[in-house]
Write an enzyme that holds these catalytic residues in place. Sequence first.
Site, mmCIF file in Angstrom:
data_model
loop_
_atom_site.group_PDB
_atom_site.id
_atom_site.type_symbol
_atom_site.label_atom_id
_atom_site.label_comp_id
_atom_site.label_asym_id
_atom_site.label_seq_id
_atom_site.Cartn_x
_atom_site.Cartn_y
_atom_site.Cartn_z
ATOM 1 N N HIS A 1 -9.498 -3.387 9.627
ATOM 2 C CA HIS A 1 -9.289 -3.270 8.177
ATOM 3 C C HIS A 1 -9.668 -4.540 7.423
ATOM 4 O O HIS A 1 -9.912 -4.484 6.217
ATOM 5 C CB HIS A 1 -7.812 -3.009 7.883
ATOM 6 C CG HIS A 1 -7.398 -1.578 7.966
ATOM 7 N ND1 HIS A 1 -8.084 -0.555 7.366
ATOM 8 C CD2 HIS A 1 -6.307 -1.006 8.539
ATOM 9 C CE1 HIS A 1 -7.438 0.589 7.591
ATOM 10 N NE2 HIS A 1 -6.356 0.349 8.300
ATOM 11 N N GLU B 1 -5.663 -3.006 12.714
ATOM 12 C CA GLU B 1 -5.388 -3.796 11.503
ATOM 13 C C GLU B 1 -6.485 -4.825 11.258
ATOM 14 O O GLU B 1 -6.840 -5.115 10.114
ATOM 15 C CB GLU B 1 -4.026 -4.492 11.614
ATOM 16 C CG GLU B 1 -2.843 -3.537 11.812
ATOM 17 C CD GLU B 1 -2.752 -2.448 10.769
ATOM 18 O OE1 GLU B 1 -3.134 -2.683 9.597
ATOM 19 O OE2 GLU B 1 -2.314 -1.330 11.126
ATOM 20 N N GLU C 1 0.846 -1.187 0.000
ATOM 21 C CA GLU C 1 0.000 0.000 0.000
ATOM 22 C C GLU C 1 0.888 1.246 0.000
ATOM 23 O O GLU C 1 1.837 1.312 0.768
ATOM 24 C CB GLU C 1 -0.913 0.026 1.237
ATOM 25 C CG GLU C 1 -2.012 1.070 1.096
ATOM 26 C CD GLU C 1 -2.972 1.114 2.293
ATOM 27 O OE1 GLU C 1 -2.605 0.637 3.378
ATOM 28 O OE2 GLU C 1 -4.068 1.644 2.120
ATOM 29 N N ASN D 1 -2.675 -6.506 5.186
ATOM 30 C CA ASN D 1 -2.866 -7.484 4.111
ATOM 31 C C ASN D 1 -3.906 -8.515 4.531
ATOM 32 O O ASN D 1 -3.871 -9.026 5.650
ATOM 33 C CB ASN D 1 -1.542 -8.200 3.833
ATOM 34 C CG ASN D 1 -0.376 -7.248 3.816
ATOM 35 O OD1 ASN D 1 -0.311 -6.359 2.988
ATOM 36 N ND2 ASN D 1 0.526 -7.398 4.786
ATOM 37 N N GLY E 1 5.550 0.358 10.998
ATOM 38 C CA GLY E 1 4.169 0.282 11.458
ATOM 39 C C GLY E 1 3.601 -1.109 11.275
ATOM 40 O O GLY E 1 4.234 -2.099 11.616
ATOM 41 N N ALA E 2 2.370 -1.172 10.749
ATOM 42 C CA ALA E 2 1.712 -2.447 10.478
ATOM 43 C C ALA E 2 0.881 -2.293 9.215
ATOM 44 O O ALA E 2 0.495 -1.184 8.865
ATOM 45 C CB ALA E 2 0.816 -2.843 11.657
HETATM 46 ZN ZN LIG Z 1 -4.820 1.585 8.896
#
Ligand SMILES: [Zn+2]
Length: 877
Positions: free
Chosen positions: A323, A320, A153, A288, A284-285
């Site tokens: 997401h 995450e 991303e 996926n 960060g993180a």
């Molecule tokens: Zn985010």
Amino acid sequence: MRSALYSLLIPLLAAPALAGAPFSFDAAPGRLPKDVVPLDYDIALVPDIAEHSVRGTEAITLEVRSATTHLIFNSLHQTLDHVRFDGRPVADTVSDDDAQLTKLTLTRPAAPGVHRLTFSYHGKIESQPFGLYTQTFKRPDGTTDSLLSTKFEATDARRMFPCWDEPAFRATFRVTVTMASSATISNMPIAKRTVNGALSTTRFQRTPKMPTYLVELTAGDFKLISAHVGKTAVGIWAVRGQENDGTTALANAQQILADYNDYFDYPFPLPKLDSIATPGGFSGAMENWGAITYNDQLLLVTPSSTIRDRQVAYAVQAHEMAHQWNGDLVTMGWWDDLWLNESFASWRAAEETDLRHPDWQWWEIEDASKEGAMAADARQASHAIQQHVTNELEARSAFDPQITYAKGEAVLRMLEAYVGPDTFRAGIRRYMKAHAFSNATTADLWLALDAASGRTVSEVAEDWTGQAGYPLVTATTECDSAGNRSVTLRQNRFLLEGDDTGHSHWRVPMRIRAGTDAGTQTLLLAEDGQRVDAGRCDQPLSLTPDAIGFYRVAYDDATLDTDRLAFSHLPSGDRIALLDDQWALVQADRQKLDRYLGLAAAMGTDLNDRAWSQIIDALGQIETYERGESGHDAFTAYARSILMPVAGVLGWNARPNDPPPLLHLRRQVIRQLGEWGDADTVAEARRRFDAYLANPASLDPDDQAVVLSVVATNADQQGFDELRGLIRSAHNETELDRYLRALMRVRDPVLARQALDVALSPEIPPQADSIRLQLIFAVSDQNPALAWATFRDHVDQIMAAHPQYRPLLLAQYIPEYLWNALPADDLEAWLKTRVPPEMASNLARGMQAARFKLRKKTELTAAADAFLASRTRVASR
Ligand SMILES: [Zn+2]
């Protein structure tokens, strides 16, 4: 995505409000033609880490929607060979790395229908954390290893494989990788693994339809721990030997997954959900689908971790994992609507963290990031939550931590409070079901919320996502003869400097609380001069109860006096909102400093952690401005006197069952008294430090940072050398990070020079490279000129770990932090030659912030000195 830049200021160009329309594939912005659509990718990769290269083959099933002789898709640093369309060679293949595009010309037009494109290619493995990259790292035992991972991303899938790399082009993926590695991980479970000598070939199951930026591949010496939630296999991967440090993360993931399955009313649709702890790489993180990657420092919990480390691990996992629905199951149609990913994940994560850990007071912790967003959004040049992204190469700059993440989170919380949590959830469930495995726009979300609520939530919401800034609501009260209060409300845009030339207006979803334990009434402020009844005049009044709402309130003096007198009885959120707003009004020259300090003094021995951190930040800003001025000693003595009563109540030692906010409050008060030179605090910190050197078990990890930083601030050469020795003996990266940050607190310039040498030294392992910039900024607090000189002379080394963000960091972040290191004109001139021309407006914004602080230094120093002088006069009367 959770970037290390989350807490930094990265705003973008001001943008026009976006007209909302439901998602349509054909209308989605982007550079790629929509006449050819990939349906399925079969990708086989053979990476060569030593050579930093990768060979690959792709077989792509395509739908041609209208006859064409050209195929255009994204590629970067690849050479394509043996290109065949339906088995026949193509007439021409042209790859252009500047445009990041490959154009194929067919020998004859392809008819509408399903076709097959195949090719082989070779490309590169990056050594920076984007695309397919390799990361070298040092293990705790001192040996070195490397791993392979991905970070795509916003637009870096094309660095690993040629593809239609825009979020509306969803397709299925089958990934195969051949290499020597003990573990390979991707979005889906392994379908087949065959070993051939040192090499193994791993083929993963086909993914659901998803965008390219969520494809994942990690390989290295990793080990898994796992559990099940219903049919979903939940796993935590870590470098072999550290997998049990993932135990906490595994328990978190199970809890969060079960909660989200329920909240979204849409069970997680993949067979497994892995979280991968990678040493180093990006800091960060990344969400996926089915294979979330984390910097291991964010995910693993070790005996060296603090409570805050555990809290951050939970909150980042909750972000995450949110997401997996907001972003992965339903993806924004284009980067304009990135907030649908990031604001939602941030808001959902805060709700989940608060739900499962009520004793953390998580929303009060989040108030600090809301204030950061409100400060950024109070500048003329701020931008709307929805912002125009003309070309996907600009998408990276849409990840503005303060507006896209924190403002969006606070606005969603305000809207949820306005429509009610059950209705809000019903709208989100409707949105998920309508757009699963597809894309959506902001308009789609509003349609779902309108349908669920039976109201036009959309009209209110668009005021907050479609324009920059937020209102200051001015409340003027009147009392009738019986003592009943009515309030007249007006609004204008809150700006730190200048006037609102745009005449912005908001429909403000407000709540009102009159009294200290009363419930709230709701009000939509739509018209200027609107009047509302609000209890009795002798009761306190809060127009931002519980600190929910992305607006500020200016009360008249009489109301503010009533609130101050009742200050210790107000609900903590109401008190926090008052402190936040009054301090912001002081900064904007709309309130006298004395008024704010009156509230700070009214805290007395109250034990609210967030209220005190707000006060410590504000007093700390003035203390910084006073440095080198004649009033400095008097002001620090005053600041200490504000903290002394609460420090006396708290003492040094935790009591059994102290909740985390109280533990944090004790530590921040001690740290601040030590930094403000309280002799007893400095002596006690030194005593505890000596005990720690003799017996490391005498100081638990949570207390180390406080004791070490007080010792460092007041250190002589001997104290410095002792701290330096700790860095050499650190057992892991968590400890190393803590020791390094403490060392940078030294006040003595001779020692600061030595600390800066450490910040540049190879003692910092490769996976921690990104910390160097933060260490320079830590030194800049006490020794700005020295920090600046080191930054200037070693800019390339310090910025090497931030290749993608370098222009933004230079343009905005450097002036924000190094505002007092050298004259503003000199700083601007130096930066101008190093910032690309398209970042000119960011540089202007950064320099505006620097000059604002310089002006505040003069004004607030004078105001603080006058305040202290008037107190002395009163005292001597
Ligand atoms: Zn985010």
